[in-house]
Design a protein around this motif. Sequence first.
Motif, mmCIF file in Angstrom:
data_model
loop_
_atom_site.group_PDB
_atom_site.id
_atom_site.type_symbol
_atom_site.label_atom_id
_atom_site.label_comp_id
_atom_site.label_asym_id
_atom_site.label_seq_id
_atom_site.Cartn_x
_atom_site.Cartn_y
_atom_site.Cartn_z
ATOM 1 N N GLN B 77 60.494 21.415 24.760
ATOM 2 C CA GLN B 77 59.675 22.609 23.866
ATOM 3 C C GLN B 77 59.626 22.609 22.651
ATOM 4 O O GLN B 77 61.101 22.607 22.446
ATOM 5 C CB GLN B 77 59.517 23.083 25.013
ATOM 6 N N SER B 78 58.665 23.612 21.510
ATOM 7 C CA SER B 78 59.097 22.890 20.630
ATOM 8 C C SER B 78 60.239 24.342 20.035
ATOM 9 O O SER B 78 61.279 24.535 19.720
ATOM 10 C CB SER B 78 57.938 23.408 19.700
ATOM 11 N N TYR B 79 60.140 25.566 21.413
ATOM 12 C CA TYR B 79 61.325 26.343 21.298
ATOM 13 C C TYR B 79 62.212 26.306 21.958
ATOM 14 O O TYR B 79 63.644 27.919 22.003
ATOM 15 C CB TYR B 79 60.289 27.617 21.288
ATOM 16 N N GLU B 99 62.200 17.832 14.264
ATOM 17 C CA GLU B 99 61.735 18.581 14.001
ATOM 18 C C GLU B 99 60.209 18.250 13.860
ATOM 19 O O GLU B 99 59.403 19.058 14.379
ATOM 20 C CB GLU B 99 61.911 19.307 12.854
ATOM 21 N N PHE B 100 60.205 17.394 13.305
ATOM 22 C CA PHE B 100 58.554 17.215 13.398
ATOM 23 C C PHE B 100 57.810 16.451 14.937
ATOM 24 O O PHE B 100 56.608 16.847 15.029
ATOM 25 C CB PHE B 100 58.469 16.135 12.079
ATOM 26 N N PHE B 101 58.732 15.825 15.499
ATOM 27 C CA PHE B 101 57.803 15.154 16.530
ATOM 28 C C PHE B 101 57.882 15.768 17.195
ATOM 29 O O PHE B 101 56.594 15.811 18.569
ATOM 30 C CB PHE B 101 58.670 13.947 17.555
ATOM 31 N N SER B 102 58.700 16.924 17.592
ATOM 32 C CA SER B 102 59.396 18.329 18.302
ATOM 33 C C SER B 102 58.167 19.572 17.790
ATOM 34 O O SER B 102 57.911 20.421 19.137
ATOM 35 C CB SER B 102 60.582 18.605 18.611
ATOM 36 N N ASN B 103 57.286 19.544 17.158
ATOM 37 C CA ASN B 103 56.871 20.413 17.211
ATOM 38 C C ASN B 103 57.370 22.302 16.470
ATOM 39 O O ASN B 103 57.169 22.990 16.302
ATOM 40 C CB ASN B 103 55.465 21.049 17.771
ATOM 41 N N GLY B 104 59.227 21.753 15.997
ATOM 42 C CA GLY B 104 59.853 22.515 15.950
ATOM 43 C C GLY B 104 60.897 22.651 16.360
ATOM 44 O O GLY B 104 61.551 23.796 16.166
ATOM 45 N N SER B 105 61.225 21.707 17.435
ATOM 46 C CA SER B 105 62.874 21.970 17.677
ATOM 47 C C SER B 105 63.975 21.961 16.982
ATOM 48 O O SER B 105 63.661 21.171 16.465
ATOM 49 C CB SER B 105 62.707 21.058 18.910
ATOM 50 N N LYS B 106 65.248 22.852 16.471
ATOM 51 C CA LYS B 106 65.780 22.936 15.711
ATOM 52 C C LYS B 106 66.723 22.560 16.288
ATOM 53 O O LYS B 106 66.709 22.092 17.350
ATOM 54 C CB LYS B 106 65.763 24.406 15.543
ATOM 55 N N PRO B 135 66.426 29.801 19.737
ATOM 56 C CA PRO B 135 66.479 28.875 20.332
ATOM 57 C C PRO B 135 67.200 27.870 21.634
ATOM 58 O O PRO B 135 68.513 27.357 21.514
ATOM 59 C CB PRO B 135 65.604 27.770 19.858
ATOM 60 N N CYS C 95 63.254 31.399 16.218
ATOM 61 C CA CYS C 95 63.355 30.487 16.882
ATOM 62 C C CYS C 95 62.754 29.400 16.559
ATOM 63 O O CYS C 95 62.072 28.572 17.081
ATOM 64 C CB CYS C 95 62.671 31.192 18.170
ATOM 65 N N GLU C 99 60.023 26.223 11.429
ATOM 66 C CA GLU C 99 60.061 24.681 10.993
ATOM 67 C C GLU C 99 58.566 24.263 12.762
ATOM 68 O O GLU C 99 58.053 23.155 11.972
ATOM 69 C CB GLU C 99 61.283 23.479 12.167
ATOM 70 N N PHE C 100 58.113 25.323 13.358
ATOM 71 C CA PHE C 100 57.098 25.096 13.745
ATOM 72 C C PHE C 100 55.562 25.129 13.153
ATOM 73 O O PHE C 100 54.895 24.045 12.472
ATOM 74 C CB PHE C 100 57.197 26.005 15.053
ATOM 75 N N ASN C 103 54.905 22.093 10.171
ATOM 76 C CA ASN C 103 55.515 21.072 11.151
ATOM 77 C C ASN C 103 56.823 20.030 10.903
ATOM 78 O O ASN C 103 56.359 18.549 10.307
ATOM 79 C CB ASN C 103 54.188 20.157 10.672
ATOM 80 N N ASN D 103 50.857 20.661 18.493
ATOM 81 C CA ASN D 103 50.828 19.862 17.867
ATOM 82 C C ASN D 103 50.348 18.959 18.540
ATOM 83 O O ASN D 103 50.631 17.083 18.326
ATOM 84 C CB ASN D 103 52.499 19.750 18.203
ATOM 85 N N GLN D 233 58.359 31.895 19.000
ATOM 86 C CA GLN D 233 58.401 30.626 17.818
ATOM 87 C C GLN D 233 57.340 31.185 16.518
ATOM 88 O O GLN D 233 57.272 30.739 15.704
ATOM 89 C CB GLN D 233 58.640 29.604 18.513
#
Lengths: 346, 346, 346, 346
Positions: B77-79, B99-106, B135, C95, C99-100, C103, D103, D233
Amino acid sequence: MTQITQQFASDNYAGICPEALAAMQEANQGYVPAYGEDIWTTRAADTFRTLFEKDCDVFFAFNGTAANALALASLCQSYNSVICSAQAHVETDECGAPEFFSNGSKLLTVPTQGGKLTPDAIRALATGRTDIHFPKPRAVTITQPTETGQIYTLAEIQAISAVCRELGLHLHMDGARFANACAALGCSPADMTWKSGVDVLCFGGTKNGMAVGEAILFFDRTLAEGFDYRCKQAGQLASKMRFLAAPWIGVLESGAWLRNGQAANAAAAHLAQQITALEGLELMFPVEANAVFLKAPPALLDGLREKGWRFYTFIGGGARFMFAWDADLAQVDTLASDIKTLHAAL
Amino acid sequence: MTQITQQFASDNYAGICPEALAAMQEANQGYVPAYGEDIWTTRAADTFRTLFEKDCDVFFAFNGTAANALALASLCQSYNSVICSAQAHVETDECGAPEFFSNGSKLLTVPTQGGKLTPDAIRALATGRTDIHFPKPRAVTITQPTETGQIYTLAEIQAISAVCRELGLHLHMDGARFANACAALGCSPADMTWKSGVDVLCFGGTKNGMAVGEAILFFDRTLAEGFDYRCKQAGQLASKMRFLAAPWIGVLESGAWLRNGQAANAAAAHLAQQITALEGLELMFPVEANAVFLKAPPALLDGLREKGWRFYTFIGGGARFMFAWDADLAQVDTLASDIKTLHAAL
Amino acid sequence: MTQITQQFASDNYAGICPEALAAMQEANQGYVPAYGEDIWTTRAADTFRTLFEKDCDVFFAFNGTAANALALASLCQSYNSVICSAQAHVETDECGAPEFFSNGSKLLTVPTQGGKLTPDAIRALATGRTDIHFPKPRAVTITQPTETGQIYTLAEIQAISAVCRELGLHLHMDGARFANACAALGCSPADMTWKSGVDVLCFGGTKNGMAVGEAILFFDRTLAEGFDYRCKQAGQLASKMRFLAAPWIGVLESGAWLRNGQAANAAAAHLAQQITALEGLELMFPVEANAVFLKAPPALLDGLREKGWRFYTFIGGGARFMFAWDADLAQVDTLASDIKTLHAAL
Amino acid sequence: MTQITQQFASDNYAGICPEALAAMQEANQGYVPAYGEDIWTTRAADTFRTLFEKDCDVFFAFNGTAANALALASLCQSYNSVICSAQAHVETDECGAPEFFSNGSKLLTVPTQGGKLTPDAIRALATGRTDIHFPKPRAVTITQPTETGQIYTLAEIQAISAVCRELGLHLHMDGARFANACAALGCSPADMTWKSGVDVLCFGGTKNGMAVGEAILFFDRTLAEGFDYRCKQAGQLASKMRFLAAPWIGVLESGAWLRNGQAANAAAAHLAQQITALEGLELMFPVEANAVFLKAPPALLDGLREKGWRFYTFIGGGARFMFAWDADLAQVDTLASDIKTLHAAL
């Protein structure tokens, strides 16, 4: 069953045209730098600039969904919106790609005739609300030809462009079938785009006879800032870019791009003219490019299916026949014949 | 200037191998349905399942950046976060695509030796913090071979997989140069992936001799739910999918995929063995696959550039030579010779 | 167990200061328009402009994570990156919010001393790579004071700003504890921000004695275009905005904002001065604002916990004591006494 | 000008009700842990569980836009879609927040009567298309009461829930004015939500008399996995959470939540009953909750504005009067009187 050697369900069913394939093979010599730093990409971009008579910025993406969504994302912030026809491909068939690439730009849709936006409709949406809860429109997208094969005249594009400029909106053209429109209008690519006020064009390569690939042309170069990085981050930067670019050289330099469009249009006209007079059947939209939408009794459509013909019926339940660069007129005759036969039987 | 008929700056500089091109041409017959509903795509997917001895889900994306980012986005998930090496391509060279495709997964990075993660490093990151501000890791990604050419042994992969399973982490393998790893280890694709606990593999086609395209294999099929829609929304669903899929048939059925990897590895070994003993020069990393990282005095590197050689120096200032499927050993000899000449002059 | 009437685990543990609460109550009269179109919001914004001696754009968000992430997103495109300290809150404790909200803008981290970035570190990251695979930095963020309580001098901020301007980077200041920094430096808010080259400031209200809320000040107003819409889309536009804004009037007009910072700083100094000489204990960072990081043997820390004291140890295993606006010096004495007692026992 | 001591343009114009303010003040004692680890938050969550007679998961967000968007994002993947009324707040007034937080999940809208979805409309959208280009619906959202004040009966909610369960769709309720609906139906919160098949509820606190804040209740707890991290997040995790939570204790335990809704509804009925018979005027929608939509000649609306009355006209050009918890019936009489006076003059 009919002897079917070619289906007309989609112009994506066709293969690669000879000029594109030959160019890809020609480019397949030795080594070249990656990521677009190669002579083929440079030459392809130059070829576009020559064809469009404009010093525009040229980019290559893998498909139309990505090209459209990237272009729109570059024209808007996430809190802006894009005005489009309710039948626009970006709204109906991209599974939310514009919203995904832009991080939330809404598409504001306008019910249209044959998929064509009008200046009044644009003005109404762009000025109707100005409150903080409404995403301000920042771009308009028109598909040329539309998804149902209608073609904006140059005057229509110019009128749309005029209202866009007046209201501070960028104008994007989804040219998935751009060649078909040029072929139909008999105008130059420049006439149909920047000379009529289009800021960004996505020029469809796949439907025009290539294996893969779309070109994105920024006539307003200020809008292209950072676009290469945007493509890269979005997984749209080809490493062996030459193979996306060379086919464009093949089809543009030879003029095949236009001939392919003409051939597809001719096939559509060829079918339309044979069935237009049949009682009880209806061409749902004027046949202006390479699509024929046939409204017919369910029994007739079922009959066509039983004969082996494939077609989609997602627009008003009518059968959509879409012709590609390699449309075989003899096969079109076969389809027309089957339609007439089934029609007679009803 | 040296007579250079082949550069070794990147394995993306090479063209399309004959088996891939022949398959693309063979697929270029007549019409087939679009978006993967065609016999070539079906056959390519089956060929993968046969090669990997597993009933896995197979998808095709346009490039490695997209393939990796889509795969990781499907695991998190994004988080959530993804654990990777600090030298991982997903961290250093994808311009923020994950990060872009996941909406923010670090991406949580681990400094590594030769780019290889260890179970301890994974455990430390995955268990070090459990608070709401951090995260939670949900996936681990390893590149095989690593960006500096190191190869995880099967035992190493299994150890990583074991800690992943223990901690509830999915294991992704970036196989941009998968063939080179298989070739080096002499093991089966199954051995190196699902039999060693890998959940998802991105198998690089481009670097292996194709024009474009990566395959994404889900060995854990529950993770693949909705992945086709994810690809579509992200602009990674090819309409004329046959041209992405057929080349895979070409290289997999013929075994060219493995021969291509072997040839590239052999070229790297061929260079390494000729320069390894040169005083004052250093092979920065063991040459296990198709990459050679040469540390040398700036004057020598300048000399190579003056002779016309191209190479990147982004890893510790060393010259990276990356060999592709068509590496010409005579050219490798020429490079070795130039290195030796310059070395002698210093 | 110690008689603990106040914990020092976080400055978020404190309640609302009287000036903020009184203002909220005063604002709770009758009706006012929503979404910031009210006299309280206007007056709060004006109060900021007066305090900062600058005609800046002022916005209100609900918390620091959102404020920082929104500000950074407004300074960058998704394919840009942000330079920050490896200890920055935006990197370690949000978290993945930056990035969230953006985007996909990556955070490029620099290992620092006490969390302080330097011009050289910024320059190295901003100019080290210029290739298409690397997200170009577009913003720098500094936390003032840093997460470990270090304060940038005005000269240090100016030096950072100078390199930012030279390299085309925007400068953001995370002022979650802004008041503590002003109190420590004894300088004006203007001095510490726009006069030293800061473009955007997030001014922490919550840690300063309010219930909720951060102010975002754009000194470079061109950067604020559309920011109200950005906040709205991101769920950060308060409908009853007066209750976010009025407390600011309360603390700014009365000077409580600064007194609150001074009180918190004084408490930290009060503790530090009592324990600094204890053998075997170490103040991990100079006590410049309202934080004390104590390195001590595990047995001592366990002893403190047994006595009922709460504290985090996420920075190097040391105990972090963070003092709020209402820090009770008698309680600080109690803590110091307990530390001394436990220390003596070891 | 009329003597206007209270406007009815929005229920967001009102202040904080006494029970909420008192609770906030009561909570403002001493120190408590941050980020929800405090007794007030625990107690507020328990109070919800008691009121709703269900062991649900309870979260707090800052506003309705964020609450709705977070909830919907937790129910969908980016490539899914959400079915809603064309008049739904999430579609018309959140500036793309649902698309932003998720997203790219598209909102599929249904034209409705009074904003109410029907099972048939849901079924049509959810089953109409199944192709890869269309984002599969995964959630349905209903607003209770609707944006025009219509209230779903329990049977209507159950019918919607039934089709949702049949089609694998999650059911979300936007309860920005939840109290008004409960008051109108005279049913229990449990009856209107989980007992009728609602999976997730956003319960509006702001419009109910609080300063800020919404509660998100997951009756299907499996859907709440990771939601706390999602909130964090997204900048929706309050540090001094007690001030978001305590007011809920205040209004729930005292029953003020329901009285506030009843009072607002009564005021709407009070106005409606005085003007409903006026010739040439029309109540655009049945007055079921706390909203009155008055259709009247432009001259009458202008007259009201001249008298100082504020109101929005974004729905069909009618004047919207929305009553809050503190609606003053004497002021309602004044408004009614002004309407009647202007009506007589026409």
